[in-house]
Design a protein around this motif. Structure first.
Motif, mmCIF file in Angstrom:
data_model
loop_
_atom_site.group_PDB
_atom_site.id
_atom_site.type_symbol
_atom_site.label_atom_id
_atom_site.label_comp_id
_atom_site.label_asym_id
_atom_site.label_seq_id
_atom_site.Cartn_x
_atom_site.Cartn_y
_atom_site.Cartn_z
ATOM 1 N N GLU A 1 -4.402 3.352 -2.766
ATOM 2 C CA GLU A 1 -3.713 2.456 -3.697
ATOM 3 C C GLU A 1 -3.283 1.201 -2.963
ATOM 4 O O GLU A 1 -2.542 1.279 -1.974
ATOM 5 C CB GLU A 1 -2.471 3.143 -4.289
ATOM 6 C CG GLU A 1 -2.581 3.453 -5.772
ATOM 7 C CD GLU A 1 -1.301 4.063 -6.289
ATOM 8 O OE1 GLU A 1 -0.457 3.327 -6.822
ATOM 9 O OE2 GLU A 1 -1.157 5.283 -6.149
ATOM 10 N N PRO B 1 3.379 2.006 8.681
ATOM 11 C CA PRO B 1 2.600 2.901 7.824
ATOM 12 C C PRO B 1 1.170 2.445 7.603
ATOM 13 O O PRO B 1 0.292 3.267 7.339
ATOM 14 C CB PRO B 1 3.398 2.884 6.507
ATOM 15 C CG PRO B 1 4.770 2.486 6.889
ATOM 16 C CD PRO B 1 4.601 1.531 8.044
ATOM 17 N N GLN C 1 0.847 -1.185 0.000
ATOM 18 C CA GLN C 1 0.000 0.000 0.000
ATOM 19 C C GLN C 1 0.886 1.240 0.000
ATOM 20 O O GLN C 1 1.176 1.812 1.047
ATOM 21 C CB GLN C 1 -0.940 -0.026 1.201
ATOM 22 C CG GLN C 1 -1.915 -1.207 1.167
ATOM 23 C CD GLN C 1 -2.932 -1.210 2.279
ATOM 24 O OE1 GLN C 1 -2.635 -1.617 3.395
ATOM 25 N NE2 GLN C 1 -4.139 -0.751 1.971
ATOM 26 N N PRO C 2 1.329 1.678 -1.194
ATOM 27 C CA PRO C 2 2.307 2.771 -1.270
ATOM 28 C C PRO C 2 1.766 4.125 -0.873
ATOM 29 O O PRO C 2 2.524 5.005 -0.454
ATOM 30 C CB PRO C 2 2.736 2.752 -2.738
ATOM 31 C CG PRO C 2 1.572 2.154 -3.466
ATOM 32 C CD PRO C 2 0.995 1.140 -2.525
ATOM 33 N N ARG C 3 0.441 4.330 -1.029
ATOM 34 C CA ARG C 3 -0.158 5.625 -0.677
ATOM 35 C C ARG C 3 -1.651 5.412 -0.457
ATOM 36 O O ARG C 3 -2.205 4.387 -0.890
ATOM 37 C CB ARG C 3 0.092 6.654 -1.787
ATOM 38 C CG ARG C 3 -0.420 6.238 -3.149
ATOM 39 C CD ARG C 3 0.066 7.181 -4.239
ATOM 40 N NE ARG C 3 1.508 7.182 -4.340
ATOM 41 C CZ ARG C 3 2.207 6.313 -5.076
ATOM 42 N NH1 ARG C 3 1.579 5.358 -5.767
ATOM 43 N NH2 ARG C 3 3.511 6.377 -5.124
ATOM 44 N N PRO C 4 -2.320 6.337 0.222
ATOM 45 C CA PRO C 4 -3.755 6.179 0.465
ATOM 46 C C PRO C 4 -4.522 5.996 -0.837
ATOM 47 O O PRO C 4 -4.277 6.689 -1.831
ATOM 48 C CB PRO C 4 -4.136 7.497 1.156
ATOM 49 C CG PRO C 4 -2.877 7.961 1.816
ATOM 50 C CD PRO C 4 -1.768 7.546 0.888
ATOM 51 N N GLN D 1 6.323 -1.020 3.703
ATOM 52 C CA GLN D 1 5.322 -0.065 3.231
ATOM 53 C C GLN D 1 5.845 1.362 3.176
ATOM 54 O O GLN D 1 5.281 2.205 2.462
ATOM 55 C CB GLN D 1 4.079 -0.132 4.134
ATOM 56 C CG GLN D 1 3.482 -1.517 4.292
ATOM 57 C CD GLN D 1 2.949 -2.098 2.998
ATOM 58 O OE1 GLN D 1 2.498 -1.371 2.124
ATOM 59 N NE2 GLN D 1 2.984 -3.425 2.871
#
Length: 445
Positions: A191, A442, A186-189, A257
């Motif tokens: 996604e 994260p 989950q690299p960013r909110p 993450q």
């Protein structure tokens, strides 16, 4: 849509990496430390009477407000999924049902990981993501916010007719080189991706997990071939010995993450590090090698075993991983600190590496059972969290145990289960740093 990428590391490039010494401190080559556990899940039996349940891989879901309601979710292959509370009591058993597809067969659930905060049908949900070997796809199970206190902690929400991850059709799927190891990235909110390995090959895939009409599916499949043979310092080329037609597979995978670094255990090779997303810049680095790395073997068709060509050969292996290198997970410390844990199945130990920098080896430990609980043998999957979970106030490690050899186990049956170990105990024994702040992970911010 599917995108296929070729191998990103040539034999020459890999050879250069192998010539560099593994970063080890003095403690890493000492005798493994010993920690104990008195908490294990009920035994699973891989036979008809036991529902063909063979434990393999765990994941820890941490309740955001009351850690006593956290759950441990494990795969039991043809036996489906099991859900346990923080005291290792079973709170749910889910069969490996047919996938929602026109050509479905009953599932075989191999690995599991947790995706936090997915948007599904207009709400935020946490999801257990599972690899299904018999259908070569991912399955998705929403986690009830009540966790262990819920009547049904998991509910399947897999969208219909998902694309096979590695095969063109059902006939190819039946050859069983299918979805195997699994991690969530989950690299960013907003996604979320799944990282999946293929049984019997060196291929890794990534997929983007998406909402499809109120269910969860995936798109944008990308493939990457990891190395299968290695140039050694003596000028020879080493190919890990496998059954005919099989390549040195990977199973255990975990994603940092915060950095997007993927750690992947190639069972007969060692532990790799590479950057996501998969692409031309995803050049892998071999962090550590199994002890018999570089020893030339030959496969004996009668015994179905690999035997060394030269019994006195020393090879170019490391000190901490005895094949198979299996489960991988990350203990998050502050910033880039923390640890990467790997199960060394061949000698019943667990290797520990620093999370930052070059992932210098810290050491290893084994787990002894006390109070009627057996020692950990042949561990496959593992999961670790830095967060307080129930009475485990300094974090929790959950690991597979095969065979389970407790006093109440039927030794005539194939028995497996999972054990809970205090990370605080591991840290005290190995002089590791404990940091339970929620912001470290994260996924849990």
């Amino acid at each position: 849509m599917t995108h296929t990428l070729g191998a990103v590391a040539t034999v020459a490039a890999v050879a250069a990496a192998l010539l560099a010494p593994v970063q080890v401190n003095a403690a890493a080559i000492a005798r493994p430390a010993v920690v104990t556990t008195d908490n294990e899940t009920p035994v699973l039996y891989d036979d008809r009477a036991g529902g063909n349940a063979s434990g393999d891989d765990p994941a820890i879901w941490v309740h955001p407000a009351d850690s006593r309601k956290s759950v441990v979710i494990v795969t039991a292959k043809e036996g489906g999924l099991r859900v346990y509370d923080v005291g290792s009591r079973q709170v749910q058993s889910l069969p490996a049902t047919e996938a929602p597809r026109g050509d479905a067969v009953a599932g075989r659930y191999n690995n599991v990981d947790i995706a936090y905060g997915l948007r599904l049908a207009g709400r935020r949900v946490d999801v257990a993501v599972v690899s299904d070997r018999y259908n070569d796809q991912l399955r998705f199970f929403v986690i009830d916010p009540a966790g262990a206190s819920a009547r049904t902690p998991l509910t399947e929400v897999t969208a219909a007719d998902q694309t096979f991850l590695f095969n063109p059709d059902r006939q190819a799927v039946e050859q069983e080189q299918t979805a195997y190891g699994l991690a969530v990235w989950q690299p960013r909110p907003g996604e979320t991706y799944g990282v999946v390995t293929q049984e019997g090959t060196t291929t890794i895939a990534t997929v983007r997990i998406v909402d499809i009409d109120g269910k969860l599916g995936y798109t944008d499949i990308r493939h990457l071939a990891m190395p299968s043979h290695f140039r050694l310092p003596d000028g020879t080329t080493w190919v890990p010995c496998e059954e005919p037609g099989v390549l040195p597979q990977l199973e255990g995978v975990a994603v940092d993450q915060a950095s997007g670094v993927l750690y992947a255990a190639q069972e007969d090779v060692g532990l790799w590090r590479l950057h996501l997303p998969l692409g031309p810049r995803s050049r892998p680095t071999l962090i550590d090698r199994v002890t018999d790395f570089g020893i030339h073997d030959v496969y004996d068709t009668e015994t179905e075993e690999c035997e060394p060509v030269d019994p006195n050969a020393k090879g170019y292996g490391g000190n901490l991983l005895t094949a198979d290198a299996e489960g991988v997970d990350i203990y998050y410390g502050r910033g880039s600190t923390g640890y990467v844990l790997v199960s060394s199945q061949g000698d019943d130990t667990f290797a520990v590496y620093q999370r930052h920098g070059t992932n210098r080896a810290v050491g290893s430990f084994r787990v002894a059972g006390v109070g009627g609980v057996d020692d950990i043998n042949g561990s496959d999957g593992l999961a670790v969290t830095n967060r307080p979970v129930g009475t485990y106030r300094q974090g929790l490690l959950v690991t597979h145990d095969e065979p389970d050899t407790g006093p109440d186990v039927d030794r005539q049956r194939d028995a497996t289960n999972f054990s809970y170990i205090s990370f605080g105990d591991i840290a005290r024994t190995m002089k590791l740093t404990v940091d339970t702040r929620p912001g470290n992970d994260p996924r849990l911010r």
